[in-house]
Design an enzyme around this catalytic site. Structure first.
Site, PDB file in Angstrom:
ATOM      1  N   CYS A  63     -20.392 -26.667  40.090  1.00  0.00           N
ATOM      2  CA  CYS A  63     -19.807 -27.990  40.285  1.00  0.00           C
ATOM      3  C   CYS A  63     -18.305 -27.860  40.538  1.00  0.00           C
ATOM      4  O   CYS A  63     -17.610 -27.107  39.853  1.00  0.00           O
ATOM      5  CB  CYS A  63     -20.055 -28.826  39.028  1.00  0.00           C
ATOM      6  SG  CYS A  63     -19.229 -30.417  38.999  1.00  0.00           S
ATOM      7  N   CYS A  64     -17.812 -28.620  41.529  1.00  0.00           N
ATOM      8  CA  CYS A  64     -16.368 -28.716  41.771  1.00  0.00           C
ATOM      9  C   CYS A  64     -16.031 -30.206  41.869  1.00  0.00           C
ATOM     10  O   CYS A  64     -16.690 -31.034  41.264  1.00  0.00           O
ATOM     11  CB  CYS A  64     -15.982 -27.944  43.031  1.00  0.00           C
ATOM     12  SG  CYS A  64     -16.713 -28.607  44.546  1.00  0.00           S
ATOM     13  N   TYR A  65     -15.007 -30.553  42.615  1.00  0.00           N
ATOM     14  CA  TYR A  65     -14.612 -31.959  42.743  1.00  0.00           C
ATOM     15  C   TYR A  65     -15.572 -32.753  43.624  1.00  0.00           C
ATOM     16  O   TYR A  65     -16.095 -33.786  43.236  1.00  0.00           O
ATOM     17  CB  TYR A  65     -13.204 -32.078  43.331  1.00  0.00           C
ATOM     18  CG  TYR A  65     -12.142 -31.495  42.456  1.00  0.00           C
ATOM     19  CD1 TYR A  65     -11.605 -32.226  41.403  1.00  0.00           C
ATOM     20  CD2 TYR A  65     -11.669 -30.212  42.677  1.00  0.00           C
ATOM     21  CE1 TYR A  65     -10.631 -31.692  40.584  1.00  0.00           C
ATOM     22  CE2 TYR A  65     -10.689 -29.670  41.863  1.00  0.00           C
ATOM     23  CZ  TYR A  65     -10.166 -30.403  40.822  1.00  0.00           C
ATOM     24  OH  TYR A  65      -9.211 -29.863  40.015  1.00  0.00           O
TER      25      TYR A  65
END
Length: 104
Positions: A63-65
């Site tokens: 998961c990132c932004y």
């Protein structure tokens, strides 16, 4: 072998059944402000230890932004021997909108 992308609803089902692990590669401040329940914050300081200690057969969601940076991180983890790696489509920004009960 390459990573795959995964929608929030599918990722949520895997996590609720404890069938996958999740890592968050955003900056520490963003992680502290909110993240997916059970997510491990992964950065340059702890990535080697994580790779050495994690079960590489268990599916892993990155998961990132917004779901962009997680793609390169997911590919890196595939290259480190993880067998099933997913990049979360829409990242944490979409996740917190569709799965608010799975944020901490």
């Amino acid at each position: 072998m390459n990573f795959q992308t995964i929608q929030a609803a599918e990722a949520s089902e895997l996590l609720k059944q404890n069938l996958a692990a999740v890592v968050d590669i955003r900056d520490p401040q963003s992680y502290q402000q909110g993240h997916i329940k059970g997510a491990v914050h992964l950065d340059n300081d702890n990535v080697r230890a994580f790779i050495d200690q994690q079960d590489k057969q268990k599916p892993l969601i990155v998961c990132c932004y917004h779901g962009n940076s997680s793609k390169s991180a997911a590919q890196f983890l595939v290259e480190q021997g993880f067998s099933e790696v997913y990049s979360l489509d829409g990242g944490y920004e979409l996740w917190k909108a569709v799965e608010p009960d799975w944020c901490e």
